[in-house]
Scaffold this motif. Structure first.
Motif, PDB file in Angstrom:
ATOM      1  N   LYS A   1       0.789  -1.352  -0.027  1.00  0.00           N
ATOM      2  CA  LYS A   1      -0.110  -0.058   0.152  1.00  0.00           C
ATOM      3  C   LYS A   1       0.802   1.387   0.081  1.00  0.00           C
ATOM      4  CE  LYS A   1      -3.946  -2.189   2.328  1.00  0.00           C
ATOM      5  NZ  LYS A   1      -4.909  -2.083   3.370  1.00  0.00           N
ATOM      6  N   PHE A   2       2.060   1.181   0.667  1.00  0.00           N
ATOM      7  CA  PHE A   2       2.969   2.397   0.787  1.00  0.00           C
ATOM      8  C   PHE A   2       4.395   1.952   0.442  1.00  0.00           C
ATOM      9  CE2 PHE A   2      -0.594   3.074   3.916  1.00  0.00           C
ATOM     10  CZ  PHE A   2      -1.246   4.221   3.231  1.00  0.00           C
ATOM     11  N   SER A   3       4.646   2.132  -0.724  1.00  0.00           N
ATOM     12  CA  SER A   3       6.103   1.544  -0.995  1.00  0.00           C
ATOM     13  C   SER A   3       7.126   2.620  -0.372  1.00  0.00           C
ATOM     14  CB  SER A   3       6.412   1.957  -2.670  1.00  0.00           C
ATOM     15  OG  SER A   3       6.422   3.410  -2.915  1.00  0.00           O
ATOM     16  N   LEU A   4       8.364   1.824  -0.250  1.00  0.00           N
ATOM     17  CA  LEU A   4       9.464   2.703   0.437  1.00  0.00           C
ATOM     18  C   LEU A   4       9.951   3.693  -0.354  1.00  0.00           C
ATOM     19  CD1 LEU A   4      11.573  -0.516   1.621  1.00  0.00           C
ATOM     20  CD2 LEU A   4      10.005   0.932   2.958  1.00  0.00           C
ATOM     21  N   GLY A   5      10.021   3.728  -1.744  1.00  0.00           N
ATOM     22  CA  GLY A   5      10.605   4.769  -2.490  1.00  0.00           C
ATOM     23  C   GLY A   5       9.541   6.192  -2.570  1.00  0.00           C
ATOM     24  N   ARG A   6       8.656   6.004  -2.897  1.00  0.00           N
ATOM     25  CA  ARG A   6       7.559   7.243  -3.279  1.00  0.00           C
ATOM     26  C   ARG A   6       6.295   7.098  -2.322  1.00  0.00           C
ATOM     27  NH1 ARG A   6       6.206   7.643  -9.451  1.00  0.00           N
ATOM     28  NH2 ARG A   6       5.483   9.516  -8.657  1.00  0.00           N
ATOM     29  N   GLY A   7       6.120   6.116  -1.435  1.00  0.00           N
ATOM     30  CA  GLY A   7       5.183   6.169  -0.626  1.00  0.00           C
ATOM     31  C   GLY A   7       3.557   5.876  -1.240  1.00  0.00           C
ATOM     32  N   LYS A   8       3.829   5.098  -2.534  1.00  0.00           N
ATOM     33  CA  LYS A   8       2.449   4.961  -3.231  1.00  0.00           C
ATOM     34  C   LYS A   8       2.146   3.180  -3.311  1.00  0.00           C
ATOM     35  CE  LYS A   8       2.486   9.173  -6.102  1.00  0.00           C
ATOM     36  NZ  LYS A   8       2.180   9.785  -7.368  1.00  0.00           N
ATOM     37  N   ARG A   9       1.004   3.397  -3.654  1.00  0.00           N
ATOM     38  CA  ARG A   9       0.524   1.816  -3.776  1.00  0.00           C
ATOM     39  C   ARG A   9       1.045   1.170  -5.124  1.00  0.00           C
ATOM     40  NH1 ARG A   9      -4.368   0.345  -1.590  1.00  0.00           N
ATOM     41  NH2 ARG A   9      -5.161  -1.709  -2.492  1.00  0.00           N
TER      42      ARG A   9
END
Length: 196
Positions: free
Chosen positions: A86-94
């Motif tokens: 749900k929250f990626s490490l790079g951009r914080g997006k799904r």
């Protein structure tokens, strides 16, 4: 592992040879009640364990504390897991689950489609009529379509406009009110009065 556990039950004399053959041929879930009775009796007779399988299961906390039955389902039948980031490490997006767009295709009106299972396997032994039938696509049901929409990012949910798209006739579904994009045309002879 299931065969060795059933063999352990056989050594104690709880089950029969027919149970072992039926479990091996039909699977674990079909004979779960009989196996549960068998394992519970064996564990009551031998509380210290009846083989390396039970002791290893006990060591990794795979025994049910209330009934003292081995929980074999996760070991025998590997459950699928569709994990969504749900929250990626790079951009914080799904993030998209890569297997969904690889195996399925989304039409513009919201349904996902797929190829018939085994459409590319062993074509040499299938008749021409069957091979033509395997070229069709199958609609995925609404529950899975809703799940796939949650498993992919917004990029895969927005309509794409490709040149010579083979799916172009199927992207619109104007026959039903819930998938209609354009207003229904008026019947012949019916006109609105002119606005003043």
């Amino acid at each position: 592992m299931l065969r060795s556990l059933v063999n352990s039950c056989l050594r104690v004399g709880v089950s029969s040879r027919a149970l072992q053959d039926n479990v091996v041929s039909h699977g674990y879930n079909f004979f779960k009640p009989q196996l549960a009775r068998c394992f519970s009796t064996v564990l009551l007779q031998n509380p210290n364990g009846f083989g390396n399988e039970a002791s290893s299961l006990r060591n990794i906390n795979m025994l049910d504390n209330s009934l003292r039955l081995p929980v074999l389902a996760p070991l025998l039948l590997q459950q699928q897991s569709r994990t969504v980031t749900k929250f990626s490490l790079g951009r914080g997006k799904r993030q998209t689950v890569k297997s969904v767009p690889a195996r399925f295709y989304r039409l513009d009106w919201g349904i996902w489609i797929r190829r018939i299972a085994g459409a590319h396997k062993k074509l040499w032994k299938k008749s021409m009529k069957r091979r033509m039938r395997l070229e069709r696509h199958v609609l995925v049901n609404s529950t899975r379509s809703y799940m796939f929409d949650k498993m992919v990012s917004k990029y895969w949910r927005t309509p794409k406009h490709w040149v010579d798209d083979p799916y172009a006739p199927y992207h619109k579904r104007e026959d039903y009110f819930c998938t209609r994009k354009e207003p229904r045309p008026l019947p012949a002879g019916v006109t609105f009065p002119l606005e003043k």
